[in-house]
Motif scaffolding. Structure first.
Motif, short mmCIF file in Angstrom:
data_model
loop_
_atom_site.label_atom_id
_atom_site.label_comp_id
_atom_site.label_asym_id
_atom_site.label_seq_id
_atom_site.Cartn_x
_atom_site.Cartn_y
_atom_site.Cartn_z
N GLY A 40 -44.98 -93.21 69.34
CA GLY A 40 -45.78 -92.08 68.87
C GLY A 40 -44.92 -91.03 68.18
O GLY A 40 -45.38 -90.34 67.26
N THR A 41 -43.66 -90.90 68.61
CA THR A 41 -42.77 -89.95 67.96
C THR A 41 -42.55 -90.30 66.50
O THR A 41 -42.50 -89.41 65.64
CB THR A 41 -41.42 -89.92 68.70
OG1 THR A 41 -41.63 -89.54 70.06
CG2 THR A 41 -40.47 -88.93 68.05
N ASP A 42 -42.42 -91.60 66.20
CA ASP A 42 -42.26 -92.01 64.80
C ASP A 42 -43.47 -91.60 63.96
O ASP A 42 -43.33 -91.16 62.82
CB ASP A 42 -42.07 -93.53 64.73
CG ASP A 42 -40.82 -94.01 65.45
OD1 ASP A 42 -39.74 -93.48 65.15
OD2 ASP A 42 -40.94 -94.89 66.31
N VAL A 43 -44.65 -91.75 64.55
CA VAL A 43 -45.87 -91.34 63.86
C VAL A 43 -45.89 -89.83 63.67
O VAL A 43 -46.27 -89.32 62.60
CB VAL A 43 -47.12 -91.81 64.62
CG1 VAL A 43 -48.40 -91.30 63.96
CG2 VAL A 43 -47.14 -93.35 64.71
N HIS A 44 -45.47 -89.08 64.71
CA HIS A 44 -45.41 -87.63 64.59
C HIS A 44 -44.42 -87.20 63.51
O HIS A 44 -44.67 -86.24 62.76
CB HIS A 44 -45.04 -86.99 65.92
CG HIS A 44 -46.14 -87.00 66.94
ND1 HIS A 44 -47.40 -86.54 66.66
CD2 HIS A 44 -46.17 -87.41 68.24
CE1 HIS A 44 -48.17 -86.66 67.74
NE2 HIS A 44 -47.44 -87.19 68.70
N VAL A 56 -33.49 -89.60 57.22
CA VAL A 56 -33.13 -90.21 58.50
C VAL A 56 -33.90 -91.51 58.68
O VAL A 56 -35.08 -91.61 58.34
CB VAL A 56 -33.42 -89.24 59.67
CG1 VAL A 56 -34.90 -88.92 59.80
CG2 VAL A 56 -32.86 -89.76 60.99
N ILE A 57 -33.22 -92.53 59.21
CA ILE A 57 -33.85 -93.80 59.53
C ILE A 57 -34.60 -93.65 60.84
O ILE A 57 -34.05 -93.16 61.83
CB ILE A 57 -32.80 -94.93 59.66
CG1 ILE A 57 -32.02 -95.09 58.35
CG2 ILE A 57 -33.47 -96.25 60.04
CD1 ILE A 57 -30.81 -96.01 58.47
N LEU A 58 -35.87 -94.04 60.85
CA LEU A 58 -36.69 -93.90 62.04
C LEU A 58 -36.37 -94.99 63.07
O LEU A 58 -35.68 -95.96 62.77
CB LEU A 58 -38.18 -93.95 61.67
CG LEU A 58 -38.86 -92.61 61.36
CD1 LEU A 58 -38.16 -91.90 60.22
CD2 LEU A 58 -40.34 -92.81 61.07
N GLY A 59 -36.93 -94.81 64.28
CA GLY A 59 -36.87 -95.83 65.31
C GLY A 59 -35.86 -95.57 66.41
O GLY A 59 -34.66 -95.45 66.13
N HIS A 60 -36.33 -95.46 67.66
CA HIS A 60 -35.42 -95.27 68.79
C HIS A 60 -35.70 -96.23 69.95
O HIS A 60 -34.95 -96.25 70.92
CB HIS A 60 -35.48 -93.83 69.30
CG HIS A 60 -36.82 -93.43 69.84
ND1 HIS A 60 -37.81 -92.93 69.04
CD2 HIS A 60 -37.34 -93.49 71.09
CE1 HIS A 60 -38.89 -92.67 69.78
NE2 HIS A 60 -38.63 -93.02 71.03
#
Length: 344
Positions: A40-44, A56-60
């Motif tokens: 959900g953070t990626d969507v936010h 910044v590259i997404l994804g954690h």
């Protein structure tokens, strides 16, 4: 290498672009990403409702295999299968770090929003945040260790739950489905899951598949009345709020019993919330806010998933190559997916 990059501030501005492969220092390892989940953070971040530092590259939420180790690294080697805590760049000096809360350090910049993340082929990482995964755990399963560890931290390590609790989980998304399972592992006597009509086909159906005791569509059944019926008028000992929906957050006060507990996990995306403060005061409610994971929760979570106590397989609904990132984000945002996992 290709990566999904948030290129600038504002809504949108995501694209798949070529980026240089990272170079490790003597104290880091280079991880080849095997699986990475949309959070959900990626969507936010996509919608500009969570802090980030572009480009910044997404994804954690990731798992992978070490392909190179720095010259000072002696506790990990090439071939090790790992996951990593997203607490990079914590300062180690502030009062939060010195109390052991590195996950909440004001200087922290996690992969996926503060520094480059896992929606790519290679990721450099400090070894102090790594955890090995067993050989029989798939990389896709391991990609869900991070979100599951959030629920373990919030429910177990922060002592939100007591053995024998009647638990209500609000929001049957991936975090809610993980939270329901963690509550059962931690000793809940029964779990009631609440969702919306839009959740019926996939999310509530998955809750039933996972064995949640009572699955409630609030358009068909009043959740408060059902909760009171199942608890002889008492209410829930623990309400775990995973939806981030303001109406659900407000209803948590009605669901919880006197001297009960509310465990807040879901983010609202900056939407305002109305809360009956006086009702919460009258009930003497304990309200626990949560953010991120503690060290101790990671090995517990790895064991729970590896041992089958948390079943993550039904939660992984989409497995896609990174080139289909737009399809993955659309599925996550349109509630066509539970967890989308990229396999770069």
């Amino acid at each position: 290498m290709q990566a999904v990059v948030k290129t600038e501030k504002g809504k949108g501005f995501l694209e798949l672009r070529d980026v240089p492969e990272p170079t490790i220092t003597d104290d880091e390892v280079l991880i080849e990403i095997k699986a990475a989940g949309i959070c959900g953070t990626d969507v936010h971040v996509k919608h500009d409702t969570f802090p980030y530092w572009p480009p910044v590259i997404l994804g954690h939420e990731f798992s992978g295999e070490i392909v190179e180790a720095g010259r000072n690294v002696n506790d990990y080697k090439a071939g090790d299968r790992v996951v990593g805590e997203p607490h990079t760049l914590h300062c180690g000096k502030c009062f939060l770090c010195r109390k052991g809360h590195i996950q909440n350090c004001l200087e922290k910049r996690s992969p996926g929003w503060g520094i480059d993340g896992a929606f790519t082929k290679f990721l450099k990482y400090p070894t102090n945040l790594l955890h090995r995964i067993p050989d029989h755990m798939s990389f896709e399963q391991a990609a869900l260790v991070e979100p599951a560890a959030n629920t373990v931290t919030d429910i177990i390590d922060r002592q939100a739950i007591e053995v024998g609790d009647f638990v209500v989980v609000l929001g049957p998304g991936p975090i809610g489905l993980l939270a329901a399972q963690v509550a059962r592992v931690a000793g809940a006597r029964e779990v009631m899951m609440v969702g919306a009509p839009a959740d019926e086909e996939l999310r509530l159906a998955t809750a039933r598949r996972l064995g949640v005791d009572h699955v409630v569509n609030f358009a068909e059944t009043n959740p408060v009345e059902k909760c009171l019926e199942l608890t002889d008028g008492k209410g829930a000992d623990l309400v775990i709020e995973c939806s981030g929906a303001p109406p659900a957050i407000g209803q948590a006060i009605d669901l919880v019993c006197k001297w009960g507990r509310i465990c807040a996990i879901g983010l609202t995306g900056k939407r305002p919330v109305e809360l009956d403060w006086d009702a919460a005061m009258t009930k003497v409610v304990t309200l626990l806010f949560n953010m991120s994971t503690e060290y101790a929760s990671w090995d517990k979570t790895i064991w729970m998933i590896a041992d089958g106590k948390i079943d993550v397989d039904p939660i992984i609904t989409h497995r896609l190559p990174l080139t289909e990132w737009e399809k993955g984000f659309a599925a996550a945002e349109n509630m066509e997916a539970l967890k989308v996992v990229f396999t770069p």
